[in-house]
Structures are given as C-alpha cells and as structure tokens.
Design a protein around this motif. Sequence first.
Motif, mmCIF file in Angstrom:
data_model
loop_
_atom_site.group_PDB
_atom_site.id
_atom_site.type_symbol
_atom_site.label_atom_id
_atom_site.label_comp_id
_atom_site.label_asym_id
_atom_site.label_seq_id
_atom_site.Cartn_x
_atom_site.Cartn_y
_atom_site.Cartn_z
ATOM 1 N N LYS A 298 21.061 12.692 -5.735
ATOM 2 C CA LYS A 298 20.561 12.766 -4.361
ATOM 3 C C LYS A 298 19.049 12.972 -4.360
ATOM 4 O O LYS A 298 18.330 12.384 -3.544
ATOM 5 N N LYS A 299 18.575 13.830 -5.264
ATOM 6 C CA LYS A 299 17.138 14.095 -5.342
ATOM 7 C C LYS A 299 16.387 12.824 -5.708
ATOM 8 O O LYS A 299 15.346 12.503 -5.117
ATOM 9 N N ARG A 300 16.905 12.064 -6.689
ATOM 10 C CA ARG A 300 16.278 10.806 -7.089
ATOM 11 C C ARG A 300 16.242 9.824 -5.915
ATOM 12 O O ARG A 300 15.248 9.132 -5.695
ATOM 13 N N GLN A 301 17.333 9.738 -5.182
ATOM 14 C CA GLN A 301 17.399 8.819 -4.045
ATOM 15 C C GLN A 301 16.388 9.197 -2.966
ATOM 16 O O GLN A 301 15.702 8.333 -2.413
ATOM 17 N N MET A 302 16.285 10.482 -2.685
ATOM 18 C CA MET A 302 15.341 10.952 -1.671
ATOM 19 C C MET A 302 13.897 10.715 -2.106
ATOM 20 O O MET A 302 13.050 10.313 -1.302
ATOM 21 N N LEU A 303 13.621 10.943 -3.393
ATOM 22 C CA LEU A 303 12.277 10.686 -3.902
ATOM 23 C C LEU A 303 11.941 9.199 -3.849
ATOM 24 O O LEU A 303 10.816 8.813 -3.498
ATOM 25 N N ALA A 304 12.928 8.355 -4.196
ATOM 26 C CA ALA A 304 12.702 6.912 -4.150
ATOM 27 C C ALA A 304 12.410 6.452 -2.720
ATOM 28 O O ALA A 304 11.518 5.631 -2.482
ATOM 29 N N GLN A 305 13.155 6.974 -1.756
ATOM 30 C CA GLN A 305 12.925 6.625 -0.354
ATOM 31 C C GLN A 305 11.553 7.086 0.109
ATOM 32 O O GLN A 305 10.855 6.377 0.845
ATOM 33 N N ALA A 306 11.153 8.285 -0.334
ATOM 34 C CA ALA A 306 9.836 8.806 0.051
ATOM 35 C C ALA A 306 8.719 7.944 -0.526
ATOM 36 O O ALA A 306 7.728 7.655 0.155
ATOM 37 N N GLU A 307 8.886 7.496 -1.776
ATOM 38 C CA GLU A 307 7.861 6.651 -2.389
ATOM 39 C C GLU A 307 7.817 5.272 -1.740
ATOM 40 O O GLU A 307 6.745 4.685 -1.568
ATOM 41 N N TYR A 308 8.984 4.759 -1.343
ATOM 42 C CA TYR A 308 9.011 3.464 -0.652
ATOM 43 C C TYR A 308 8.236 3.561 0.662
ATOM 44 O O TYR A 308 7.448 2.672 0.996
ATOM 45 N N ARG A 309 8.457 4.641 1.403
ATOM 46 C CA ARG A 309 7.707 4.834 2.658
ATOM 47 C C ARG A 309 6.212 4.970 2.369
ATOM 48 O O ARG A 309 5.372 4.478 3.127
ATOM 49 N N ASN A 310 5.887 5.615 1.265
ATOM 50 C CA ASN A 310 4.487 5.771 0.883
ATOM 51 C C ASN A 310 3.844 4.422 0.589
ATOM 52 O O ASN A 310 2.711 4.142 1.018
ATOM 53 N N LEU A 311 4.571 3.570 -0.133
ATOM 54 C CA LEU A 311 4.060 2.230 -0.421
ATOM 55 C C LEU A 311 3.882 1.421 0.856
ATOM 56 O O LEU A 311 2.921 0.662 0.997
ATOM 57 N N ALA A 312 4.816 1.594 1.784
ATOM 58 C CA ALA A 312 4.743 0.844 3.050
ATOM 59 C C ALA A 312 3.515 1.248 3.851
ATOM 60 O O ALA A 312 2.862 0.412 4.482
ATOM 61 N N THR A 313 3.179 2.538 3.853
ATOM 62 C CA THR A 313 2.004 2.987 4.605
ATOM 63 C C THR A 313 0.713 2.543 3.925
ATOM 64 O O THR A 313 -0.303 2.340 4.583
ATOM 65 N N GLN A 314 0.759 2.366 2.602
ATOM 66 C CA GLN A 314 -0.442 1.921 1.889
ATOM 67 C C GLN A 314 -0.689 0.427 2.062
ATOM 68 O O GLN A 314 -1.823 -0.035 1.937
ATOM 69 N N GLY A 315 0.368 -0.322 2.342
ATOM 70 C CA GLY A 315 0.224 -1.771 2.477
ATOM 71 C C GLY A 315 -0.305 -2.173 3.840
ATOM 72 O O GLY A 315 0.389 -2.846 4.613
ATOM 73 N N GLN A 316 -1.504 -1.786 4.147
ATOM 74 C CA GLN A 316 -2.105 -2.107 5.441
ATOM 75 C C GLN A 316 -2.460 -3.588 5.513
ATOM 76 O O GLN A 316 -2.876 -4.202 4.519
ATOM 77 N N VAL A 317 -2.290 -4.163 6.679
ATOM 78 C CA VAL A 317 -2.576 -5.583 6.912
ATOM 79 C C VAL A 317 -3.661 -5.691 7.971
ATOM 80 O O VAL A 317 -3.523 -5.142 9.066
ATOM 81 N N SER A 318 -4.739 -6.390 7.654
ATOM 82 C CA SER A 318 -5.858 -6.519 8.581
ATOM 83 C C SER A 318 -5.623 -7.666 9.560
ATOM 84 O O SER A 318 -4.866 -8.599 9.263
ATOM 85 N N PRO A 319 -6.296 -7.628 10.720
ATOM 86 C CA PRO A 319 -6.194 -8.752 11.665
ATOM 87 C C PRO A 319 -6.627 -10.074 11.050
ATOM 88 O O PRO A 319 -6.076 -11.130 11.381
ATOM 89 N N ASP A 320 -7.611 -10.027 10.131
ATOM 90 C CA ASP A 320 -8.062 -11.260 9.475
ATOM 91 C C ASP A 320 -6.946 -11.859 8.625
ATOM 92 O O ASP A 320 -6.769 -13.086 8.587
ATOM 93 N N GLU A 321 -6.186 -11.010 7.942
ATOM 94 C CA GLU A 321 -5.073 -11.496 7.133
ATOM 95 C C GLU A 321 -4.022 -12.149 8.012
ATOM 96 O O GLU A 321 -3.451 -13.181 7.659
ATOM 97 N N VAL A 322 -3.749 -11.532 9.165
ATOM 98 C CA VAL A 322 -2.776 -12.091 10.096
ATOM 99 C C VAL A 322 -3.242 -13.453 10.599
ATOM 100 O O VAL A 322 -2.479 -14.424 10.635
ATOM 101 N N GLY A 323 -4.530 -13.534 10.979
ATOM 102 C CA GLY A 323 -5.068 -14.787 11.478
ATOM 103 C C GLY A 323 -5.054 -15.895 10.437
ATOM 104 O O GLY A 323 -4.754 -17.049 10.744
ATOM 105 N N THR A 324 -5.372 -15.537 9.194
ATOM 106 C CA THR A 324 -5.378 -16.524 8.120
ATOM 107 C C THR A 324 -3.975 -17.058 7.869
ATOM 108 O O THR A 324 -3.770 -18.263 7.679
#
Length: 203
Positions: free
Chosen positions: A32-58
């Motif tokens: 359970k601890k491993r699963q919770m840590l994995a979910q927390a890291e996935y959310r962390n990666l998602a917040t780091q993957g910022q997308v700029s308006p220029d990327e969207v336009g391109t």
Amino acid sequence: GREYSLMLLLSQKAETDHLDAAPAFQQELALKKRQMLAQAEYRNLATQGQVSPDEVGTYYAAHKSDFEEASVREFIIRKKAQDAKPGDPGLSPGEAKARLDSIQKAITGGTDIAQVAKQYNGPNGVIIEPEPRTVRRGELLPALDKAAFELKDNQFSDPVDTPRALVELQVLSRQQVELKDVSQTIENSLRQQKVQVALDDIK
C-alpha cells in the motif's frame, strides 16, 4: 462520524491483538505504501509537465486536419438476421440497399428530410436522422469517418455493410474548430505526453 469511530475502535483492537505484526499484514502495508508513493510521484510528474500556450499553438497548426468537424445525417437500415423469424424487424441485404437508394433519391430530388423520415422510419428497422449531428475525426466507423471528411457538401457516402445494418452518411458541411475551443484538449494531451516521456526515462 459513527463509521470513523468504529474504524478507530477496530484498528485499536487489532493493535491490541497484535494483528499488525502478522507477516501478511506487513506485506500488504508495504505494498500500500509503494502504491501511494507511486501515485504521489505520478501527480508530481504531472504538475511538472507544464505546457505553454506556444506549444499548444504549434501543435494545433501542425494538426489542423485533426480538429475538423463535419455535420452529417446518418441513414441506418437494419438487416434481417439469417435465423430471423417471420415478423422480426429488418430487411434482406438486397432490400436494404434498395431502400437506401430510394431514400437518397428522394432527398436529392428535393423532398424535405422530415417528410422522408416520416415516410421511411418505422418498425422494419429503418432509422433516419432528420436533424444533422456534428462529428469529429475518429468518432465514426473508419469508412464513414473517411467519407465524412473527404466528400463535398450534400454528397452521400457509399453504403457501409456492418453485421447488423447497412449504414450511409450524407455530409452537409465541414468546419474547422477554432484553437480556443480545443486548447484545453491539446494541453491535456501534451501534458500526458510529457508525463509518458518522464515515465519512460524512469523505466
């Protein structure tokens, strides 16, 4: 509140009975601890993957054809099953094709679509959509999807033979979806791509 209190009481009783020291419990707790840590890291990666308006336009500029919409009418003629009993809805393949030809001829001849629907819709398995609907690429059967974005306005597709029905489209118009209407969809897709790249790097 009662459920929470009961959970506390049962957990305290389990500790008193030393159930938390059982090997099976320790294994499950570690998992359970491993699963919770994995979910927390996935959310962390998602917040780091910022997308700029220029990327969207391109991305939008490079994939404009993916963001077309088509206004279509769909005509469905149900086919009678091979083991159908007398009175079962549906038509034979030949009758279904002839019925589609009659419907198409009536529409191209100028008969109002509401009148065509009233004339042909019925318990024999004929379905005509009087009101057009809007579709995007990938939402229809491959052959119909191809026709929806290649035919000219008011043209009919070739009938598509499915196991249960004969289906035909009339393409009324096509239009390009504006960037502002799909920017969030593109942003989400690009963010997911960045997360996937990060996951691949971790692997």
